[in-house]
Enzyme design. Structure first.
Site, PDB file in Angstrom:
ATOM      1  N   HIS A 154       0.826  -1.207   0.000  1.00  0.00           N
ATOM      2  CA  HIS A 154       0.000   0.000   0.000  1.00  0.00           C
ATOM      3  C   HIS A 154       0.862   1.259   0.000  1.00  0.00           C
ATOM      4  O   HIS A 154       0.389   2.341  -0.352  1.00  0.00           O
ATOM      5  CB  HIS A 154      -0.949  -0.002   1.197  1.00  0.00           C
ATOM      6  CG  HIS A 154      -2.217   0.754   0.947  1.00  0.00           C
ATOM      7  ND1 HIS A 154      -2.269   1.879   0.155  1.00  0.00           N
ATOM      8  CD2 HIS A 154      -3.485   0.551   1.385  1.00  0.00           C
ATOM      9  CE1 HIS A 154      -3.520   2.334   0.117  1.00  0.00           C
ATOM     10  NE2 HIS A 154      -4.267   1.547   0.849  1.00  0.00           N
ATOM     11  N   ASP A 400      -9.323  -9.459 -17.225  1.00  0.00           N
ATOM     12  CA  ASP A 400      -9.498 -10.684 -18.005  1.00  0.00           C
ATOM     13  C   ASP A 400      -8.131 -11.160 -18.471  1.00  0.00           C
ATOM     14  O   ASP A 400      -7.504 -10.552 -19.338  1.00  0.00           O
ATOM     15  CB  ASP A 400     -10.421 -10.399 -19.198  1.00  0.00           C
ATOM     16  CG  ASP A 400     -10.640 -11.607 -20.086  1.00  0.00           C
ATOM     17  OD1 ASP A 400     -10.049 -12.681 -19.806  1.00  0.00           O
ATOM     18  OD2 ASP A 400     -11.377 -11.480 -21.071  1.00  0.00           O
TER      19      ASP A 400
END
Length: 461
Positions: A154, A400
């Site tokens: 992060h 995808d």
């Protein structure tokens, strides 16, 4: 049971720039731990297997790191509790795993212990210079489905930047090249405090004040120790619209107000529900506040460059409110308090916040909500408070890899009481999903009230 079949270190497939990079203030106050995400892919029919190639995943990841090369580097501590990035191309970690379970056994993929096994583990007892900034575990299930579990630093990215990277990697994995519109903007100096540092122009209560504790307590230590549970709450498009209409119909005496957003209405409803169930052990004079993160990309003047890669979010908090006011007044009251926190974050306030962070001798105390279960440092955001994150606008479902779009994307862990994220669903029909961790003693009541109040509102419309 999940077993690790192989572990690979993946480096950029071409030479990349090297050297030390100073990170801006927004990176410095982000959690130094790794944000956990899971991407779930299901086969279209029974008894089939997703055509997965670990080598193809590895090769496309290596190509992605050419353009996103900071992720292949390593962090190290410098003076004042700050972090610096060494762009040394040491690489990221890619794990291949297999599970004897079937996807259906994971239910709705709420961030439970079983789901946590799908995300790579980071050994935080080792020096930070040894931690990969990105770890990915690809787990194949007995049913043929797949999970791509991501643990990403992060300090390096916020949700939008993480999604940008994952989707770019997925595009390469499908056999396409990255275009100019896919390229990250890597110059983080555009989001740094001025030099010399100016005196902050605001109080910055998000950093200078502690969240309320329960009446009669001096700290939150007892609340930290209580058992918590994680769940997913699903909202149909109709239920989302009901809450929006309710928040905006409840506005009294105001004719020019901009309508409350989906986020403001849903988050305001969640805050009220949390207060309502917690009054079992508290009372109406209890104080509370909500914490949220605001994307500042388009709040700065000028706006940050498109595809800025890093942390372009800033923490904000609502004013301290009383349970009594949140529960007795309409939904527009809690939604309005959230908007107050959001609209505070204009260019002047954010620039002042950067100066405030930069002026600190040690920034360690400004970080909060680490991705470690039961972590006891930093402010406690749970009872009587709540953390209301929004991932509504993130394009999770564009990831995808050549197997079709994921059927679910969400957090692999919620680390503490009161932590939540409002997320899109894979159906792209306006429905939403809420990931929430709450003290176990309140969870059932919360879910009941959460939906009952929506049903009552629907009946009145």
């Amino acid at each position: 049971m999940t077993s690790i079949r192989s572990i690979s270190t993946v480096v950029p497939s071409e030479p990349t720039p090297s050297g030390l990079l100073r990170l801006p203030e927004t990176d410095q106050v982000a959690q130094w731990t790794h944000a956990p995400l899971i991407y779930i892919y299901r086969t279209k029919s029974n008894n089939t297997t997703i055509p997965f190639s670990f080598e193809a995943m590895k090769n496309s990841l290596s190509r992605a790191l050419i353009h996103f090369y900071p992720l292949a580097g390593r962090l190290h501590w410098i003076e004042g509790g700050c972090l610096e990035l060494d762009c040394n191309a040491m690489g990221v970690q890619l794990l291949e795993a297999y599970s004897e379970a079937e996807l259906d056994e994971l239910g709705d993929f709420a961030p439970t212990d079983a789901v946590r096994d799908l995300v790579p583990k980071v050994d935080y007892t080792t020096p930070i210079e040894e931690w990969p900034l990105l770890l990915v575990q690809v787990t194949r299930f007995r049913c043929g489905g797949l999970c791509v579990g991501v643990a990403i630093s992060h300090t390096m990215v916020d949700g939008r930047s993480a999604t940008h990277f994952i989707n770019s990697w997925a595009k390469l994995s499908r056999g396409y090249d990255l275009e100019d519109v896919d390229m990250p903007f890597l110059d983080r100096t555009v989001l740094r405090s001025s030099e010399p540092v100016k005196t902050p122009r605001f109080d910055h209560i998000e950093y200078t004040t502690k969240p309320p504790v329960l009446i009669g307590r001096t700290d939150a230590n007892e609340e930290r120790k209580k058992e918590t549970s994680a769940t997913l709450l699903k909202l149909t498009r109709e239920q989302v619209e009901v809450l929006k209409k309710r928040a905006n119909q409840d506005v009294v005496g105001v004719t020019t107000i901009r309508p409350y957003s989906r986020y403001e209405a849903i988050a305001g409803h969640m805050w009220r529900c949390a207060c309502k169930v917690r009054t079992v052990d508290s009372h109406n004079s209890q104080s509370t506040r909500a914490r949220l993160e605001v994307d500042i990309r388009n709040r700065l003047k000028p706006s940050l460059p498109k595809r800025y890669f890093g942390n372009a979010i800033s923490a904000t908090v609502t004013p301290i409110c009383l349970y009594e006011d949140l529960l007795s007044r309409p939904l527009s009251y809690s939604a309005g308090k959230l908007r107050e926190a959001i609209e505070r974050m204009d260019d002047e306030y954010v620039r002042s916040a950067l100066d405030f962070i930069s002026s600190q001798k040690d920034v360690s105390g400004l970080r909060s909500s680490f991705h470690i279960q039961g972590y006891s440092e930093g402010p406690f955001l749970g009872n009587p408070n709540i953390s209301l994150g929004s991932w509504i606008g993130l394009p999770f479902y564009d990831a995808d890899f050549g197997w079709g779009k994921p059927i679910y994307v969400g957090p692999g862990l919620l680390n503490m009481d009161g932590k939540s994220f409002i997320m899109p669903s894979h159906t792209a029909d306006g429905s939403l999903i809420i990931a929430l961790r709450l003290q176990t003693q309140y969870m059932d009541s919360f879910k009941k009230i959460f939906y009952e109040d929506i049903s009552v509102s629907l009946a009145k419309l």
